[in-house]
Scaffold this motif. Structure first.
Motif, PDB file in Angstrom:
ATOM      1  N   MET A 232      46.777  43.468  43.921  1.00 40.26           N
ATOM      2  CA  MET A 232      45.281  43.428  43.386  1.00 40.26           C
ATOM      3  C   MET A 232      43.609  42.737  43.367  1.00 40.26           C
ATOM      4  SD  MET A 232      47.324  41.858  39.500  1.00 40.26           S
ATOM      5  CE  MET A 232      48.921  42.612  39.605  1.00 40.26           C
ATOM      6  N   LEU A 233      43.407  43.591  43.771  1.00 41.10           N
ATOM      7  CA  LEU A 233      42.484  42.697  43.548  1.00 41.10           C
ATOM      8  C   LEU A 233      41.468  42.367  42.768  1.00 41.10           C
ATOM      9  CD1 LEU A 233      39.833  41.340  45.754  1.00 41.10           C
ATOM     10  CD2 LEU A 233      38.559  43.130  45.617  1.00 41.10           C
ATOM     11  N   VAL A 234      41.060  41.303  41.844  1.00 41.68           N
ATOM     12  CA  VAL A 234      40.757  40.793  40.464  1.00 41.68           C
ATOM     13  C   VAL A 234      39.272  40.636  39.893  1.00 41.68           C
ATOM     14  CG1 VAL A 234      41.293  40.376  38.278  1.00 41.68           C
ATOM     15  CG2 VAL A 234      43.253  40.812  39.722  1.00 41.68           C
ATOM     16  N   PRO A 235      38.455  41.616  39.940  1.00 39.75           N
ATOM     17  CA  PRO A 235      36.343  41.285  39.602  1.00 39.75           C
ATOM     18  C   PRO A 235      36.758  40.247  38.542  1.00 39.75           C
ATOM     19  CG  PRO A 235      37.050  43.236  38.836  1.00 39.75           C
ATOM     20  CD  PRO A 235      38.597  42.844  39.203  1.00 39.75           C
ATOM     21  N   PHE A 236      35.707  38.591  38.492  1.00 41.81           N
ATOM     22  CA  PHE A 236      35.881  38.444  37.525  1.00 41.81           C
ATOM     23  C   PHE A 236      33.946  38.373  36.965  1.00 41.81           C
ATOM     24  CE2 PHE A 236      40.041  36.915  38.302  1.00 41.81           C
ATOM     25  CZ  PHE A 236      40.434  36.269  37.167  1.00 41.81           C
ATOM     26  N   ARG A 237      33.684  37.517  36.199  1.00 31.11           N
ATOM     27  CA  ARG A 237      31.907  38.007  35.638  1.00 31.11           C
ATOM     28  C   ARG A 237      31.345  36.113  35.603  1.00 31.11           C
ATOM     29  NH1 ARG A 237      33.808  42.392  32.510  1.00 31.11           N
ATOM     30  NH2 ARG A 237      32.682  44.409  32.898  1.00 31.11           N
ATOM     31  N   HIS A 287      36.128  37.336  43.158  1.00 31.13           N
ATOM     32  CA  HIS A 287      37.614  37.646  42.868  1.00 31.13           C
ATOM     33  C   HIS A 287      38.756  36.731  43.092  1.00 31.13           C
ATOM     34  CE1 HIS A 287      34.445  40.680  43.853  1.00 31.13           C
ATOM     35  NE2 HIS A 287      35.269  41.618  43.173  1.00 31.13           N
ATOM     36  N   LEU A 288      39.618  37.721  42.792  1.00 26.91           N
ATOM     37  CA  LEU A 288      41.145  36.366  42.923  1.00 26.91           C
ATOM     38  C   LEU A 288      41.739  37.983  43.695  1.00 26.91           C
ATOM     39  CD1 LEU A 288      42.444  34.884  39.651  1.00 26.91           C
ATOM     40  CD2 LEU A 288      41.161  33.425  42.281  1.00 26.91           C
ATOM     41  N   LEU A 289      42.136  37.946  44.759  1.00 24.74           N
ATOM     42  CA  LEU A 289      42.873  38.440  45.004  1.00 24.74           C
ATOM     43  C   LEU A 289      44.567  37.979  45.012  1.00 24.74           C
ATOM     44  CD1 LEU A 289      43.048  41.415  47.246  1.00 24.74           C
ATOM     45  CD2 LEU A 289      43.525  39.600  49.570  1.00 24.74           C
ATOM     46  N   GLY A 317      36.386  42.856  35.477  1.00 22.96           N
ATOM     47  CA  GLY A 317      35.573  44.079  35.387  1.00 22.96           C
ATOM     48  C   GLY A 317      37.235  45.036  35.956  1.00 22.96           C
ATOM     49  N   GLU A 318      36.872  46.001  36.943  1.00 21.77           N
ATOM     50  CA  GLU A 318      37.846  47.098  36.787  1.00 21.77           C
ATOM     51  C   GLU A 318      38.840  46.285  37.831  1.00 21.77           C
ATOM     52  OE1 GLU A 318      38.743  51.782  37.662  1.00 21.77           O
ATOM     53  OE2 GLU A 318      36.652  51.026  37.629  1.00 21.77           O
ATOM     54  N   ILE A 319      39.935  46.420  37.675  1.00 26.57           N
ATOM     55  CA  ILE A 319      41.318  46.367  38.848  1.00 26.57           C
ATOM     56  C   ILE A 319      40.829  47.218  39.570  1.00 26.57           C
ATOM     57  CG2 ILE A 319      43.280  44.232  39.140  1.00 26.57           C
ATOM     58  CD1 ILE A 319      43.219  43.354  36.010  1.00 26.57           C
ATOM     59  N   LEU A 320      41.512  46.273  40.704  1.00 29.52           N
ATOM     60  CA  LEU A 320      41.785  47.495  42.044  1.00 29.52           C
ATOM     61  C   LEU A 320      43.475  47.066  42.011  1.00 29.52           C
ATOM     62  CD1 LEU A 320      41.555  49.498  44.311  1.00 29.52           C
ATOM     63  CD2 LEU A 320      40.562  47.884  45.510  1.00 29.52           C
ATOM     64  N   LEU A 321      44.208  47.641  42.636  1.00 25.28           N
ATOM     65  CA  LEU A 321      45.355  48.125  42.475  1.00 25.28           C
ATOM     66  C   LEU A 321      45.159  48.965  43.795  1.00 25.28           C
ATOM     67  CD1 LEU A 321      48.517  46.632  42.069  1.00 25.28           C
ATOM     68  CD2 LEU A 321      48.905  49.314  41.038  1.00 25.28           C
ATOM     69  N   ALA A 322      46.093  47.864  44.923  1.00 27.55           N
ATOM     70  CA  ALA A 322      46.463  48.592  46.139  1.00 27.55           C
ATOM     71  C   ALA A 322      46.966  49.619  46.013  1.00 27.55           C
ATOM     72  CB  ALA A 322      45.508  47.847  47.570  1.00 27.55           C
ATOM     73  N   LYS A 328      46.193  47.814  51.420  1.00 25.93           N
ATOM     74  CA  LYS A 328      46.207  46.490  51.670  1.00 25.93           C
ATOM     75  C   LYS A 328      45.445  45.465  52.589  1.00 25.93           C
ATOM     76  CE  LYS A 328      50.602  47.227  49.339  1.00 25.93           C
ATOM     77  NZ  LYS A 328      51.875  47.600  48.798  1.00 25.93           N
ATOM     78  N   GLU A 329      45.675  46.078  53.777  1.00 22.39           N
ATOM     79  CA  GLU A 329      44.834  45.277  54.748  1.00 22.39           C
ATOM     80  C   GLU A 329      44.075  45.482  55.305  1.00 22.39           C
ATOM     81  OE1 GLU A 329      45.483  46.936  60.055  1.00 22.39           O
ATOM     82  OE2 GLU A 329      46.563  47.958  58.498  1.00 22.39           O
ATOM     83  N   GLU A 330      43.282  46.614  54.217  1.00 18.89           N
ATOM     84  CA  GLU A 330      41.099  46.364  54.406  1.00 18.89           C
ATOM     85  C   GLU A 330      41.346  44.693  53.733  1.00 18.89           C
ATOM     86  OE1 GLU A 330      39.729  49.599  53.669  1.00 18.89           O
ATOM     87  OE2 GLU A 330      39.691  50.339  55.203  1.00 18.89           O
ATOM     88  N   LEU A 331      42.416  44.852  52.745  1.00 20.07           N
ATOM     89  CA  LEU A 331      41.534  43.616  51.753  1.00 20.07           C
ATOM     90  C   LEU A 331      41.950  42.770  52.176  1.00 20.07           C
ATOM     91  CD1 LEU A 331      42.651  45.521  47.942  1.00 20.07           C
ATOM     92  CD2 LEU A 331      40.511  44.484  49.139  1.00 20.07           C
TER      93      LEU A 331
END
Length: 470
Positions: A232-237, A287-289, A317-322, A328-331
């Motif tokens: 998951m890619l987690v965006p923080f403000r 972001h946290l990966l 923000g909106e969490i991206l779940l690969a 996953k490879e791109e992240l």
């Protein structure tokens, strides 16, 4: 004061007799650019020309080379793939560069004992792929895993994203074959998981940055390969909240297999460098990966739900779940190429800071405050789960005086902050050449004197990788 002798034509002939004429390279009889590469690594813009490059094929040839160099007081700089970031493979006293590129065999994968025996010139990712084919796992995965050699990983006890759950290179080494500076060949231990027989020479060699001996074979322990993962890619403000969330995830009882911090500019530069589209809302600062891995996908989803529960307490923000292997490879590709993207965008200096993970917010805040006071910009990213923050100081419009001299004081302050927070000045890149002037910040004279004494026992003439660490 180091007193070395110059190479003679007679020694060149002797080296040719050991490794063969085609494996003895000099500036006069090698392609210029290829030869120059042996005098640099990935450290800033430094170059030191070797007098000769030797490319031996095995421990016996290295032993003969070292005996000659020990006898004639010739400096020797061991070299892997040249991907280091501390200047550890730079021949600052000229002399011999001893390349391990031909020691590139996977000698044995022992599936019964979950072990493997390899040579130091094997590329990290090639080894990972080879053991994966038989269902086994070698976790240490530096960002340069597609090009770095295992020998260099051992020299610096390299880490990587998986270190947060599985540990660093040193945690997988059972036994080493080593050529000493005198030419003697030893094994440091036994191929056993437990060993309480004398001093731990194996762990002394790991992280010694090529100053005590040249590793020629490694016995690694392996694990079963984890078949499932969630990313998951987690965006923080706010950057500091991203750093704070790291410790909170662990306190909730979750141990991710990856926990990577990337501030806005780091992830933006890397995605642009790779031409991988990534939407970054204007209010997102970091972001946290986060990766979870194991054998049971249902259990991983339960852990992911717990992570989501922790993140609810932060301004995200909106969490991206690969949702597929390509995403996953791109992240991961974006994360692993941040260093390359920084190098592409600007001249820079990279500092490899590390603190206890709960102190990461204080470190990040301090780095930014120091940068503001001294007028430089930094791009920060790193292995947040380990408290390991890579601080890339961007040259921008800094003049030569500030870049070459003036930055020493703010870098000193960054390292002093690390130590005050319970950390130290390098987590995985090593001291080498470029950090040796700062080692006194982290280690008192008593410790350094002990290290110098150990160096003297192993290398009485001081010929092996001279001028590094202290």
């Amino acid at each position: 004061m180091m007193n070395f002798n110059a190479l003679t034509p007679e020694l060149i002939v002797a080296f040719e007799a050991i490794v063969g004429p085609t494996q003895v390279l000099t500036a006069q009889r090698a392609e210029a650019d290829a030869y120059a590469d042996y005098g640099r690594d990935h450290t800033e813009d430094l170059h030191f020309a070797p007098d000769v490059v030797l490319r031996p094929a095995n421990a016996e040839e290295i032993s003969q080379i070292m005996r000659l160099c020990h006898e004639h007081r010739i400096p020797v700089t061991p070299r892997g793939a040249g991907t280091g970031l501390s200047g550890g493979a730079l021949p600052i006293h000229n002399g011999v560069v001893l390349s391990t590129e031909r020691l590139n065999k996977i000698i044995q994968i022992d599936e019964r004992n979950l072990q493997a025996t390899v040579e130091p010139g094997v590329v990290n990712e090639a080894f990972q792929n080879a053991v994966k084919e038989v269902g086994l796992f070698y976790p240490p995965d530096p960002a340069s895993k597609g090009s770095c050699f295992l020998g260099g990983n051992l020299a610096h006890s390299s880490g990587g994203p998986k270190a947060v759950k599985y540990g660093t290179t040193r945690d997988y080494v059972l036994n080493l074959q080593v050529v000493l500076p005198t030419g003697d060949i030893i094994w440091t231990a036994a191929n056993t998981l437990k060993n309480s027989t004398g001093y731990n020479l194996t762990q002394l060699m790991v992280g010694s940055e090529g100053t005590l001996g040249i590793i020629t074979q490694v016995v690694f322990r392996l694990l079963p390969f984890p078949q499932q993962n969630i990313l998951m890619l987690v965006p923080f403000r706010r950057e500091e909240q991203a750093a704070e969330a790291v410790s909170a995830v662990f306190r909730a009882g979750i141990i991710p297999s990856g926990m990577e911090f990337m501030e806005r500019e780091a992830i933006a530069w890397s995605s642009n460098y790779l031409n991988i589209p990534l939407t970054l809302p204007a209010d997102i600062q970091a972001h946290l990966l986060i990766e979870l891995d194991g054998q049971d996908l249902d259990q991983l989803y339960k852990e992911a739900e717990q992570v989501y529960g922790v993140l609810e307490h932060y301004d995200v923000g909106e969490i991206l779940l690969a949702d597929n292997a390509t995403q996953k490879e791109e992240l991961w590709k974006i994360r692993r190429n941040i260093g390359n993207s920084v190098r592409y965008n600007s001249v820079y200096k990279e500092e490899d800071t590390v603190v206890p993970r709960a102190e990461l917010p204080a470190l990040l805040k301090g780095v930014k405050e120091i940068g503001a006071r001294y007028g430089f910009k930094s791009v920060c990213y790193g292995h947040a789960g380990d408290g390991n923050l890579h601080v890339n100081i961007i040259r921008g419009d800094l003049d030569d005086e500030m870049w070459n001299v003036g930055l020493r004081q703010p870098i000193t302050e960054i390292f002093e902050l690390c130590v005050r927070l319970g950390g130290t000045i390098s987590g995985e890149h090593g001291i080498g050449l470029v950090q040796k002037g700062y080692i006194g910040i982290a280690l008192p004279d008593t410790n350094l004197d002990l290290m110098r004494g150990i160096k003297k026992v192993f290398d009485p003439h001081g010929i092996l990788n001279p001028g590094k660490i202290f």
